[in-house]
Design a protein around this motif. Sequence first.
Motif, PDB file in Angstrom:
ATOM      1  N   THR A   1      -4.018   3.542   4.902  1.00 40.96           N
ATOM      2  CA  THR A   1      -5.335   2.645   4.060  1.00 40.96           C
ATOM      3  C   THR A   1      -6.301   3.808   4.064  1.00 40.96           C
ATOM      4  O   THR A   1      -7.075   4.054   3.087  1.00 40.96           O
ATOM      5  CB  THR A   1      -5.756   1.498   4.882  1.00 40.96           C
ATOM      6  OG1 THR A   1      -4.668   0.787   5.089  1.00 40.96           O
ATOM      7  CG2 THR A   1      -6.753   0.769   4.177  1.00 40.96           C
TER       8      THR A   1
ATOM      9  N   ALA B   1      -6.223  -4.772   4.466  1.00 42.01           N
ATOM     10  CA  ALA B   1      -6.817  -3.393   4.783  1.00 42.01           C
ATOM     11  C   ALA B   1      -7.468  -3.588   5.976  1.00 42.01           C
ATOM     12  O   ALA B   1      -7.494  -2.698   7.018  1.00 42.01           O
ATOM     13  CB  ALA B   1      -7.664  -2.943   3.528  1.00 42.01           C
TER      14      ALA B   1
ATOM     15  N   CYS C   1      -7.130   1.471  -3.712  1.00 36.79           N
ATOM     16  CA  CYS C   1      -7.954   1.156  -2.501  1.00 36.79           C
ATOM     17  C   CYS C   1      -8.650   2.250  -2.137  1.00 36.79           C
ATOM     18  O   CYS C   1      -8.238   3.537  -2.098  1.00 36.79           O
ATOM     19  CB  CYS C   1      -6.997   0.837  -1.316  1.00 36.79           C
ATOM     20  SG  CYS C   1      -7.666   0.951   0.239  1.00 36.79           S
TER      21      CYS C   1
ATOM     22  N   PHE D   1       0.911  -1.328   0.037  1.00 35.16           N
ATOM     23  CA  PHE D   1      -0.098  -0.087  -0.006  1.00 35.16           C
ATOM     24  C   PHE D   1       1.121   1.074   0.141  1.00 35.16           C
ATOM     25  O   PHE D   1       1.696   1.338   0.748  1.00 35.16           O
ATOM     26  CB  PHE D   1      -0.905   0.014   1.150  1.00 35.16           C
ATOM     27  CG  PHE D   1      -1.990  -1.045   1.304  1.00 35.16           C
ATOM     28  CD1 PHE D   1      -3.417  -0.760   1.293  1.00 35.16           C
ATOM     29  CD2 PHE D   1      -1.808  -2.211   1.158  1.00 35.16           C
ATOM     30  CE1 PHE D   1      -4.355  -1.532   1.247  1.00 35.16           C
ATOM     31  CE2 PHE D   1      -2.887  -3.395   1.066  1.00 35.16           C
ATOM     32  CZ  PHE D   1      -4.096  -2.749   1.193  1.00 35.16           C
TER      33      PHE D   1
END
Length: 436
Positions: free
Chosen positions: A166, A412, A186, A162
């Motif tokens: 998040t 996540a 995301c 990532f």
Amino acid sequence: MDPQAFIRLSIGSLGLRIPTVPSSPCSCEIRLRGFPVQTSAVPLVSSPEATPDSHSIASSFYLEESDLKALLAPGCFYTPQACLEIVVFTGRKGSHCGVGGKRQQIGTFRLEVGPEWGEKKPVILFNGWIGIGKNKQETGKPGAELHLKVKLDPDPRYVFQFEDVTTSSPQIVQLQGTIKQPIFSCKFSRDRVSQVDPLSNYWSGSADISDPEAERRERKGWKVKIHDLSGSAVAAAFITTPFVPSTGCDWVARSNPGAWLIVRPDACRPESWQPWGKLEAWRERGIRDSICCRFHLLSEGQDGGELLMSEIFINAEKGGEFFIDTDRQVRSGASAAGTGTGTGTGTMTTTTPIPSPQSSGDFAGLAPAVVVGFVMSCRVQGEGKSSKPLVQLAMRHVTCVEDAAIFMALAAAVDLSIEACRPFRRKFRRGNCHSL
């Protein structure tokens, strides 16, 4: 998607023949330079004709390119040649009221790291019985013998990162050496799901969760969608059971954990979602608080069963690793059963089929696809820190992009659970813009 090379070193089929049967159980420490020491029970073999189960695995090490280079580096006076070392003991290691437990060393097995370790091919390094400790010539009695099987297997993995926390709806890239390849995006939200969102069929939130005062009493309404490069949603995770403080305390307790549902698109019904897994999380208080993440696979069968795959404790302050790995979790469960104390790293004790997100999800139809070894891992930071989850997936469990996406949604949810389980009355430092 191109995988990265990993090697799995497995040690199994352990057994011990010893002239005088000890009154205490036998165990061993398995050591490889650069890795934490692993422990395992060593069963006694009484019959001369008997051979331990050739398929049992006591310990596994996963080596990437840098690990292999370090182990294969030429030895010198100060740093001898690297080797796999297995030290066998009788008795229990531990302490009672400050007094150390009595443990006696039986013998040691050593296997030097050689060029075959770097060939990235399946190879059995050792398989059979070998004498350890003092032999008959030295003592006049038969010596102890250890049975083991040491094997190397290629275990390629996809590695994803990532690119931001998040909650900032980051891009997710695949790592291949120094190359970063965008694969997913995301999308995180804390807003109530709109009535046109297909996820609203599962939604349980009704309060205005954008209200800071409401979020001090409960944390719900969090949702993460994973999109492919075309913008299509290919996986999602959302809170189904709010994270709320248990009665008499200000944290999420084991008796009332928060829960996430991990879903995938329904291949039979467009614009619909199919449940795939459930992640529960709560806070364990202690000298160092931990966040426990427990993951179940969900069956589409008539019984609607849940299959426990992983239960991991992550340091609340420093963060840690969530993983699905039958070797590590079976070993942890066996260690806890044998010593009365768990390692705090896993409780799942059976090998189980993992249904692909593109499959029907019916476990009965997947009986041949039995999971052995590593499935996935996700490394996250502790609460209040800038966490950019690093995810590894075993290549054998990924047949298409959608397979990888469902694990991104799970990662996540694990990452966000660290924040969702923080104490409700704790005040975070100013300037921490990523605190929820």
